[in-house]
Design a protein around this motif. Structure first.
Motif, PDB file in Angstrom:
ATOM      1  N   SER A   1      47.668  39.944  38.336  1.00  0.00           N
ATOM      2  CA  SER A   1      48.468  40.947  39.051  1.00  0.00           C
ATOM      3  C   SER A   1      47.635  41.740  40.046  1.00  0.00           C
ATOM      4  O   SER A   1      48.176  42.493  40.835  1.00  0.00           O
ATOM      5  N   LEU A   2      46.306  41.551  40.010  1.00  0.00           N
ATOM      6  CA  LEU A   2      45.471  42.172  41.049  1.00  0.00           C
ATOM      7  C   LEU A   2      45.227  41.202  42.205  1.00  0.00           C
ATOM      8  O   LEU A   2      44.416  41.471  43.090  1.00  0.00           O
ATOM      9  N   GLY A   3      45.873  40.045  42.135  1.00  0.00           N
ATOM     10  CA  GLY A   3      45.770  39.088  43.226  1.00  0.00           C
ATOM     11  C   GLY A   3      44.631  38.090  43.073  1.00  0.00           C
ATOM     12  O   GLY A   3      44.297  37.391  44.027  1.00  0.00           O
TER      13      GLY A   3
ATOM     14  N   ARG B   1      48.096  40.756  45.893  1.00  0.00           N
ATOM     15  CA  ARG B   1      47.134  41.780  46.342  1.00  0.00           C
ATOM     16  C   ARG B   1      47.869  42.966  46.981  1.00  0.00           C
ATOM     17  O   ARG B   1      47.405  44.091  46.930  1.00  0.00           O
TER      18      ARG B   1
ATOM     19  N   VAL C   1      51.012  45.121  43.489  1.00  0.00           N
ATOM     20  CA  VAL C   1      50.219  45.094  42.249  1.00  0.00           C
ATOM     21  C   VAL C   1      51.050  45.613  41.077  1.00  0.00           C
ATOM     22  O   VAL C   1      51.786  46.583  41.220  1.00  0.00           O
TER      23      VAL C   1
ATOM     24  N   PRO D   1      38.927  45.442  42.198  1.00  0.00           N
ATOM     25  CA  PRO D   1      39.848  44.947  43.240  1.00  0.00           C
ATOM     26  C   PRO D   1      39.389  45.289  44.649  1.00  0.00           C
ATOM     27  O   PRO D   1      39.577  44.492  45.576  1.00  0.00           O
TER      28      PRO D   1
ATOM     29  N   ARG E   1      42.907  51.487  38.744  1.00  0.00           N
ATOM     30  CA  ARG E   1      42.453  50.165  39.194  1.00  0.00           C
ATOM     31  C   ARG E   1      43.463  49.568  40.167  1.00  0.00           C
ATOM     32  O   ARG E   1      43.090  49.002  41.203  1.00  0.00           O
ATOM     33  N   ALA E   2      44.736  49.723  39.829  1.00  0.00           N
ATOM     34  CA  ALA E   2      45.781  49.200  40.721  1.00  0.00           C
ATOM     35  C   ALA E   2      45.772  49.939  42.062  1.00  0.00           C
ATOM     36  O   ALA E   2      45.899  49.325  43.127  1.00  0.00           O
TER      37      ALA E   2
ATOM     38  N   ALA F   1      43.200  48.943  44.591  1.00  0.00           N
ATOM     39  CA  ALA F   1      43.484  47.699  45.327  1.00  0.00           C
ATOM     40  C   ALA F   1      44.235  47.998  46.623  1.00  0.00           C
ATOM     41  O   ALA F   1      44.499  47.097  47.412  1.00  0.00           O
TER      42      ALA F   1
END
Lengths: 284, 251
Positions: free
Chosen positions: A177-179, B84, B87, B108, B161-162, B165
């Motif tokens: 889900s972070l790519g 990306r 997220v 990320p 963390r998300a 990104a």
């Protein structure tokens, strides 16, 4: 009611006694082997000290015990080389099969590994003899390593596969889900999370290679007059030396075989203990 | 540029023959906090995972209809690039256990080359941790591992963390379901402060949480959007009886 309780207790006691007896029967030969190896091999190690690990083997009629240096170095190197060959193959196969379990290539991998694990190791030895040794014109450390690599591949694969399967689904999802693509997830997440499990798998495979005799019978040669002659030259191995010396008629060779048995046992137990400690440290 | 972050038209989704979503049609405006409500098993998480194609990893999925994210059909773009930009933060806190708190947030940004220097990376990590109100709690132990944090702190770490990104859409799958009220409030406050930077789509089965945070809501029931609209409108005067029942906790 009272009678049935008593009967249950009696049956319980009988089963406990049977289980203890069976366990005892199972463990006794193992303890006996360890005891004999420690008793006979220990005497050799006490007499020779560290020289047993660094000296060349004795000649048949010599009075000294000498050492097992060529076999020890041969075993360490051949096992390491085998693991070096096996690891990338087993790692990639395990990763692929875990990530794409329903893909036809995964099924092929599973079948190949299962087939490899069923092949008797002496057959592997003969196969390497007829292909590598015959074409090179000599037995060698490389040929021995290739035979060990084939034998250890299924073990390494199984360790790695179970490691990859142990990754929690939540971590896979977090990576995706972070790519991250699968390769990035492997490099940045899975290897880090599984480093102890993977290392344990490597150690256990190394232990397996270190203690195997049959794959080396036709492939490794039996180097005695030098510690190491080169990767493409004859070498020796501890289990091979034990096998050959135990069958010889010479008393000092028997003593070397017992000493080598104890060394093999110590190395095996040390590596096994390290791998167990590593497993205990795995936290997901 | 499309006015909408997400446009879904007549989305049907089956998993191994079982129909989970049954003709979902929905639009989410950019830079809003959109809450998708619904009882357990209504298809909320499946819908969320469809938006960034995480659903692709589930076996036996059949999908029809149109799903456009950031103006593009999700099946016409690279799925990794999509993820990306869109997220997802899961219900269960899932920080990477082998990485420090700092590295979890920095990962990320490093992978997506969002920053160029160590200084920029430090600033980004701090910004993300501040956004989720975790900076003060962890600033002296950035090199510690996540297992030293509480469940709520770990969830906020995942949210940080998300955010690091730098997504355009943030998908939140019941992010406060497993954490205590204090951490829940902190996460909700963080989400409210994110409106201007990112579109947030959150699913929840708790109507009172939707009341606290949402700009816009929709109710998903048995794979169908029953009602949607501005949050206050839906909460104050629901048009459907099912919505009324859900808001009363009777569903």
């Amino acid at each position: 009611m009272y009678r049935s309780m008593t009967s249950r207790k009696v049956r319980n006691y009988i089963m406990v006694i049977v289980m203890v007896a069976v366990s005892f029967l199972y463990v006794t030969p193992l303890i006996s082997i360890i005891y004999t190896a420690v008793e006979r091999g220990g005497a050799v190690l006490v007499e020779t000290g560290l020289k047993f690990l660094t000296d060349l083997p004795p000649t048949p009629l010599s009075t000294s015990v000498g050492g097992i240096a060529p076999a020890l170095i041969g075993s360490l190197l051949a096992s390491a080389l085998a693991i070096l060959i096996t690891t990338p193959i087993a790692f990639l196969m395990a990763f692929y099969v875990t990530e794409f379990p329903r893909h036809s290539l995964s099924r092929v991998c599973e079948v190949v590994v299962r087939a490899f694990s069923g092949v008797p190791s002496i057959v592997v030895s003969m196969f390497i003899y007829s292909t590598v040794v015959m074409s090179m014109g000599t037995q060698s450390l490389l040929a021995g390593s290739l035979a060990l690599a084939i034998v250890t591949l299924p073990y390494t694969y199984v360790y790695f596969t179970s490691a990859f399967r142990s990754i929690p689904e939540s971590l896979r999802e977090a990576a995706m889900s972070l790519g991250m693509n699968r390769v990035r997830a492997l490099i940045h997440v899975y290897v880090g999370v599984l480093r102890r499990s993977l290392l344990t798998g490597l150690l256990m495979s190394y232990v397996r290679a270190f203690g195997d005799t049959a794959p080396l019978l036709f492939t490794m040669g039996f180097l005695m007059n030098a510690v190491f002659a080169g990767v493409l030259q004859q070498s020796n191995a501890v289990p091979l030396m034990i096998f050959v010396y135990a069958l010889s008629p010479y008393e000092n060779f028997h003593r070397v075989a017992w000493g080598a048995t104890l060394v093999l046992l110590i190395i095996y137990l040390a590596l096994f203990t390290v791998s167990r400690v590593l497993v205990r440290g795995v936290k997901l | 540029m499309s006015l909408y972050a997400v446009e879904v038209e007549d989305l049907h989704l089956r998993i191994k023959g079982v129909e989970i979503l049954r003709g979902v049609t929905l639009r989410v405006r950019r830079n809003t906090l959109f809450v998708l409500m619904g009882p357990s098993g209504s298809g909320k998480s499946t819908f969320l995972r469809t938006l960034n194609r995480l659903i692709d990893f589930v076996d036996g999925v059949e999908l029809s209809g149109l799903v456009k994210v950031l103006g593009q059909d999700i099946y016409s773009v690279d799925p990794y690039d999509l993820r990306r930009r869109v997220v997802l933060v899961s219900q269960e806190p899932n920080p990477f256990p082998h990485m420090t708190i700092y590295d979890n947030v920095a990962l990320p940004a490093r992978l997506n080359k969002i920053v160029r220097t160590k200084r920029e990376l430090d600033d980004l990590v701090r910004w993300a941790l501040e956004k989720v109100m975790l900076w003060e709690e962890v600033k002296d132990r950035l090199k510690s591992y996540p297992h030293a944090l509480s469940g709520g702190q770990r969830q906020r770490l995942c949210l940080a963390r998300a955010l690091a990104a730098k997504p355009e859409i943030l998908l939140l799958d019941e992010p406060t379901a497993n954490i205590d009220p204090v951490n829940t409030i902190k996460i909700e406050e963080s989400l409210k402060s994110l409106r201007d930077e990112v579109t947030v789509i959150m699913v929840t089965h708790m109507p009172h949480q939707a009341v606290r945070v949402a700009d816009h809501v929709a109710l998903l029931h048995s794979g169908v959007i029953v009602e949607e609209g501005p949050a206050m409108e839906v909460f104050m005067s629901p048009k459907k009886e099912v919505t009324n029942e859900f808001l009363r906790g009777a569903l």
